[in-house]
Scaffold this motif. Structure first.
Motif, mmCIF file in Angstrom:
data_model
loop_
_atom_site.group_PDB
_atom_site.id
_atom_site.type_symbol
_atom_site.label_atom_id
_atom_site.label_comp_id
_atom_site.label_asym_id
_atom_site.label_seq_id
_atom_site.Cartn_x
_atom_site.Cartn_y
_atom_site.Cartn_z
ATOM 1 N N ALA A 61 -11.779 -55.035 -5.874
ATOM 2 C CA ALA A 61 -12.559 -54.045 -6.614
ATOM 3 C C ALA A 61 -11.758 -52.764 -6.802
ATOM 4 O O ALA A 61 -10.764 -52.526 -6.109
ATOM 5 C CB ALA A 61 -13.864 -53.751 -5.881
ATOM 6 N N TRP A 62 -12.227 -51.966 -7.738
ATOM 7 C CA TRP A 62 -11.703 -50.621 -7.962
ATOM 8 C C TRP A 62 -12.850 -49.627 -7.819
ATOM 9 O O TRP A 62 -13.946 -49.850 -8.347
ATOM 10 C CB TRP A 62 -11.091 -50.492 -9.350
ATOM 11 C CG TRP A 62 -9.818 -51.261 -9.536
ATOM 12 C CD1 TRP A 62 -9.691 -52.530 -10.011
ATOM 13 C CD2 TRP A 62 -8.494 -50.808 -9.250
ATOM 14 N NE1 TRP A 62 -8.378 -52.897 -10.037
ATOM 15 C CE2 TRP A 62 -7.608 -51.849 -9.584
ATOM 16 C CE3 TRP A 62 -7.958 -49.620 -8.752
ATOM 17 C CZ2 TRP A 62 -6.227 -51.746 -9.433
ATOM 18 C CZ3 TRP A 62 -6.588 -49.515 -8.604
ATOM 19 C CH2 TRP A 62 -5.733 -50.563 -8.936
ATOM 20 N N PHE A 63 -12.577 -48.566 -7.111
ATOM 21 C CA PHE A 63 -13.457 -47.414 -7.014
ATOM 22 C C PHE A 63 -12.679 -46.200 -7.492
ATOM 23 O O PHE A 63 -11.449 -46.233 -7.611
ATOM 24 C CB PHE A 63 -13.911 -47.197 -5.562
ATOM 25 C CG PHE A 63 -14.974 -48.150 -5.090
ATOM 26 C CD1 PHE A 63 -14.671 -49.480 -4.837
ATOM 27 C CD2 PHE A 63 -16.275 -47.717 -4.897
ATOM 28 C CE1 PHE A 63 -15.650 -50.371 -4.402
ATOM 29 C CE2 PHE A 63 -17.255 -48.601 -4.456
ATOM 30 C CZ PHE A 63 -16.938 -49.918 -4.212
ATOM 31 N N ARG A 64 -13.391 -45.125 -7.756
ATOM 32 C CA ARG A 64 -12.713 -43.884 -8.126
ATOM 33 C C ARG A 64 -13.465 -42.693 -7.569
ATOM 34 O O ARG A 64 -14.664 -42.777 -7.292
ATOM 35 C CB ARG A 64 -12.577 -43.763 -9.644
ATOM 36 C CG ARG A 64 -13.890 -43.584 -10.400
ATOM 37 C CD ARG A 64 -13.640 -43.603 -11.906
ATOM 38 N NE ARG A 64 -14.865 -43.397 -12.662
ATOM 39 C CZ ARG A 64 -14.939 -43.475 -13.989
ATOM 40 N NH1 ARG A 64 -13.853 -43.755 -14.704
ATOM 41 N NH2 ARG A 64 -16.091 -43.271 -14.595
ATOM 42 N N ALA A 120 -15.179 -51.399 -10.839
ATOM 43 C CA ALA A 120 -15.112 -52.797 -11.267
ATOM 44 C C ALA A 120 -14.822 -53.692 -10.077
ATOM 45 O O ALA A 120 -14.236 -53.244 -9.089
ATOM 46 C CB ALA A 120 -14.027 -52.974 -12.323
ATOM 47 N N ALA A 121 -15.239 -54.953 -10.179
ATOM 48 C CA ALA A 121 -14.956 -55.923 -9.129
ATOM 49 C C ALA A 121 -14.785 -57.302 -9.746
ATOM 50 O O ALA A 121 -15.305 -57.582 -10.832
ATOM 51 C CB ALA A 121 -16.070 -55.941 -8.084
ATOM 52 N N GLY A 172 -10.936 -64.949 -9.706
ATOM 53 C CA GLY A 172 -10.682 -64.241 -10.952
ATOM 54 C C GLY A 172 -11.854 -64.308 -11.905
ATOM 55 O O GLY A 172 -11.722 -63.944 -13.081
ATOM 56 N N GLY A 173 -13.002 -64.760 -11.419
ATOM 57 C CA GLY A 173 -14.193 -64.839 -12.254
ATOM 58 C C GLY A 173 -15.214 -63.774 -11.884
ATOM 59 O O GLY A 173 -14.979 -62.926 -11.022
ATOM 60 N N SER A 174 -16.352 -63.876 -12.536
ATOM 61 C CA SER A 174 -17.477 -62.963 -12.275
ATOM 62 C C SER A 174 -17.087 -61.494 -12.309
ATOM 63 O O SER A 174 -17.457 -60.725 -11.415
ATOM 64 C CB SER A 174 -18.110 -63.290 -10.912
ATOM 65 O OG SER A 174 -18.526 -64.633 -10.852
ATOM 66 N N PRO A 175 -16.339 -61.054 -13.314
ATOM 67 C CA PRO A 175 -16.015 -59.625 -13.370
ATOM 68 C C PRO A 175 -17.279 -58.796 -13.555
ATOM 69 O O PRO A 175 -18.166 -59.175 -14.311
ATOM 70 C CB PRO A 175 -15.103 -59.515 -14.589
ATOM 71 C CG PRO A 175 -15.463 -60.682 -15.449
ATOM 72 C CD PRO A 175 -15.827 -61.777 -14.499
ATOM 73 N N TYR A 176 -17.343 -57.719 -12.817
ATOM 74 C CA TYR A 176 -18.517 -56.850 -12.862
ATOM 75 C C TYR A 176 -18.023 -55.418 -13.005
ATOM 76 O O TYR A 176 -17.190 -54.962 -12.216
ATOM 77 C CB TYR A 176 -19.345 -57.019 -11.589
ATOM 78 C CG TYR A 176 -20.581 -56.174 -11.540
ATOM 79 C CD1 TYR A 176 -20.787 -55.274 -10.491
ATOM 80 C CD2 TYR A 176 -21.556 -56.260 -12.528
ATOM 81 C CE1 TYR A 176 -21.920 -54.490 -10.444
ATOM 82 C CE2 TYR A 176 -22.690 -55.476 -12.485
ATOM 83 C CZ TYR A 176 -22.869 -54.597 -11.439
ATOM 84 O OH TYR A 176 -23.986 -53.817 -11.393
ATOM 85 N N LEU A 177 -18.501 -54.730 -14.016
ATOM 86 C CA LEU A 177 -18.040 -53.377 -14.296
ATOM 87 C C LEU A 177 -19.193 -52.401 -14.334
ATOM 88 O O LEU A 177 -20.303 -52.743 -14.737
ATOM 89 C CB LEU A 177 -17.285 -53.346 -15.621
ATOM 90 C CG LEU A 177 -15.954 -54.091 -15.633
ATOM 91 C CD1 LEU A 177 -16.094 -55.470 -16.244
ATOM 92 C CD2 LEU A 177 -14.887 -53.303 -16.366
#
Length: 127
Positions: free
Chosen positions: A35-38, A49-50, A55-60
């Motif tokens: 995931a990415w946090f900011r 995002a995660a 590499g599936g189920s991208p969640y933004l």
């Protein structure tokens, strides 16, 4: 133990693009969600995002959906955040996270409960 190092941050004009990378070392992260946090100056850290271990189920987050894309390359132990149409409000330190929980769960977790954090990379978007 997993160690995460982010790169790719920098200064960009509004409307521009950047691609952040997060390289994992020490142990494979192929079984982990990434995931990415900011965190913007003076604000709380927020989810961006995660993506799941395959590499599936991208969640933004709503604030970046349609502009940012998350992806990963398990062979290279690396996760990416492609950021397009950047806005000044995207200015923040961006952190990479590895955790065993699924992508939909990660935004609901407290920072201390997420397993591994990188040191962050600064993104500055000028108007």
């Amino acid at each position: 133990q997993v160690h995460l190092v982010e790169s790719g941050g920098g200064l960009v004009q509004a409307g521009g693009s950047l691609r952040l990378s997060c390289a994992a070392s020490g142990r494979t992260v192929s079984g982990y969600s990434m995931a990415w946090f900011r965190q913007a100056p003076g604000k709380e850290r927020e989810f961006v995002a995660a993506i799941d271990w395959r590499g599936g189920s991208p969640y933004l987050a709503d604030s970046v959906r349609g502009r940012f894309t998350i992806s990963r390359d398990n062979a290279k132990n690396t996760v990416f955040l492609q950021m397009n149409t950047l806005k000044p409000e995207d200015t923040a330190v961006y952190y990479c996270v590895a955790d065993l929980h699924p992508p939909l769960t990660i935004p609901t977790m407290s920072a201390m409960d997420l397993e591994v954090w990188g040191q962050g990379t600064l993104v500055t978007v000028s108007s």
